[in-house]
Motif scaffolding. Structure first.
Motif, mmCIF file in Angstrom:
data_model
loop_
_atom_site.group_PDB
_atom_site.id
_atom_site.type_symbol
_atom_site.label_atom_id
_atom_site.label_comp_id
_atom_site.label_asym_id
_atom_site.label_seq_id
_atom_site.Cartn_x
_atom_site.Cartn_y
_atom_site.Cartn_z
ATOM 1 N N ARG A 290 0.782 -1.218 0.035
ATOM 2 C CA ARG A 290 -0.657 -0.156 -0.213
ATOM 3 C C ARG A 290 0.806 0.948 -0.255
ATOM 4 O O ARG A 290 2.052 1.206 0.707
ATOM 5 C CB ARG A 290 -1.315 0.048 0.946
ATOM 6 N N GLY A 291 0.382 2.561 -0.522
ATOM 7 C CA GLY A 291 1.131 3.616 -0.735
ATOM 8 C C GLY A 291 0.700 3.800 0.827
ATOM 9 O O GLY A 291 -0.161 3.983 1.734
ATOM 10 N N GLN A 292 1.269 5.515 0.251
ATOM 11 C CA GLN A 292 0.339 6.570 0.841
ATOM 12 C C GLN A 292 -0.161 7.037 1.661
ATOM 13 O O GLN A 292 -0.310 7.350 3.295
ATOM 14 C CB GLN A 292 1.482 7.786 0.380
ATOM 15 N N GLY A 293 -1.401 6.372 0.987
ATOM 16 C CA GLY A 293 -3.398 6.820 1.420
ATOM 17 C C GLY A 293 -3.363 5.656 1.765
ATOM 18 O O GLY A 293 -4.603 5.290 2.188
ATOM 19 N N GLY A 294 -2.572 4.771 1.906
ATOM 20 C CA GLY A 294 -3.422 3.360 2.183
ATOM 21 C C GLY A 294 -3.735 2.521 4.121
ATOM 22 O O GLY A 294 -3.555 3.125 4.220
ATOM 23 N N VAL A 295 -4.816 2.270 3.647
ATOM 24 C CA VAL A 295 -5.369 1.472 4.511
ATOM 25 C C VAL A 295 -4.673 0.715 5.054
ATOM 26 O O VAL A 295 -4.576 -0.404 4.923
ATOM 27 C CB VAL A 295 -6.485 1.012 4.785
ATOM 28 N N LYS A 296 -4.091 0.098 5.559
ATOM 29 C CA LYS A 296 -3.473 -0.864 7.401
ATOM 30 C C LYS A 296 -4.157 -2.315 6.915
ATOM 31 O O LYS A 296 -4.962 -1.604 7.714
ATOM 32 C CB LYS A 296 -2.487 -1.175 8.941
ATOM 33 N N GLY A 297 -3.570 -3.254 6.516
ATOM 34 C CA GLY A 297 -4.089 -4.805 6.764
ATOM 35 C C GLY A 297 -4.889 -4.899 5.152
ATOM 36 O O GLY A 297 -5.667 -5.831 4.693
ATOM 37 N N PHE A 298 -5.195 -3.700 4.438
ATOM 38 C CA PHE A 298 -5.642 -3.815 3.373
ATOM 39 C C PHE A 298 -4.777 -4.144 1.939
ATOM 40 O O PHE A 298 -3.573 -3.042 1.811
ATOM 41 C CB PHE A 298 -6.663 -2.995 2.804
ATOM 42 N N LEU A 299 -4.623 -4.228 0.953
ATOM 43 C CA LEU A 299 -4.068 -4.264 -0.540
ATOM 44 C C LEU A 299 -3.746 -3.060 -0.979
ATOM 45 O O LEU A 299 -5.412 -2.959 -0.999
ATOM 46 C CB LEU A 299 -3.621 -5.508 -1.491
ATOM 47 N N GLY A 300 -3.363 -2.275 -0.860
ATOM 48 C CA GLY A 300 -3.418 -0.757 -1.618
ATOM 49 C C GLY A 300 -3.906 -0.410 -3.009
ATOM 50 O O GLY A 300 -3.827 -1.644 -4.028
ATOM 51 N N SER A 301 -5.342 -0.222 -3.568
ATOM 52 C CA SER A 301 -5.082 -0.106 -4.684
ATOM 53 C C SER A 301 -4.994 0.713 -6.117
ATOM 54 O O SER A 301 -4.097 -0.179 -7.306
ATOM 55 C CB SER A 301 -6.902 1.429 -4.633
ATOM 56 N N VAL A 302 -3.453 1.180 -6.162
ATOM 57 C CA VAL A 302 -2.439 0.756 -7.188
ATOM 58 C C VAL A 302 -2.011 -0.325 -6.851
ATOM 59 O O VAL A 302 -1.630 -0.622 -8.221
ATOM 60 C CB VAL A 302 -1.455 2.592 -6.615
ATOM 61 N N SER A 303 -1.663 -1.175 -5.835
ATOM 62 C CA SER A 303 -0.668 -2.450 -6.291
ATOM 63 C C SER A 303 -1.646 -3.140 -6.195
ATOM 64 O O SER A 303 -1.269 -4.380 -7.032
ATOM 65 C CB SER A 303 -0.239 -2.730 -4.805
ATOM 66 N N TYR A 304 -2.883 -3.514 -6.509
ATOM 67 C CA TYR A 304 -4.050 -4.217 -6.589
ATOM 68 C C TYR A 304 -4.147 -3.888 -8.322
ATOM 69 O O TYR A 304 -4.127 -4.821 -9.034
ATOM 70 C CB TYR A 304 -5.928 -3.645 -6.532
#
Length: 143
Positions: free
Chosen positions: A110-124
């Motif tokens: 996850r990136g700067q705006g990611g929620v801990k514990g979830f795959l970030g939207s960009v990486s997904y």
């Protein structure tokens, strides 16, 4: 070796620092591995009143570029640093990897705006769109 050229996406977040650590481990095993370090400067539609915001974004991106250039200088591997600019970070990352002939993308979970514990939207999105292997680095202690 199983890969010849790797793109590492970096945004300064803890998971992207972990992606750099993973890249270093892979690079130590293969001194011929070529590395492309990228930072995405996401562009948003802004009016003339937000010109100061645009300046701050460019300054921040250039600070990250200098950080990546310092990392590249420390590596014995052939290395290139790029700042990608656009509205879709995932598309920019995948297209850069394709254009540069990369066979591996390494990025944080996850990136700067990611929620801990979830795959970030960009990486997904990168994992869904990429024709090459994507290695997702999660922050946390190594086993």
């Amino acid at each position: 070796m199983w890969c010849h050229k790797a793109l590492v996406a970096y945004d300064g977040s803890a998971p992207s620092h972990k992606a750099l650590e993973v890249m270093r481990e892979i690079a130590q095993q293969n001194p011929a591995l070529e590395i492309v370090l990228v930072h995405v400067m996401r562009l948003f539609s802004t009016g003339a009143a937000a010109a100061g915001v645009d300046t701050v974004m460019v300054e921040d991106a250039m600070a990250v570029r200098r950080e990546l250039e310092a990392i590249a200088a420390e590596l014995p591997n052939p290395c290139e640093v790029k700042v990608l600019k656009g509205t879709s970070p995932a598309d920019l990352i995948v297209n850069c990897a394709k254009e540069d002939g990369c066979d591996l993308i390494i990025m944080g979970s996850r990136g700067q705006g990611g929620v801990k514990g979830f795959l970030g939207s960009v990486s997904y999105a990168v994992t869904k769109e990429s024709p090459m292997t994507v290695l997702i680095a999660k922050e946390g202690e190594a086993r």
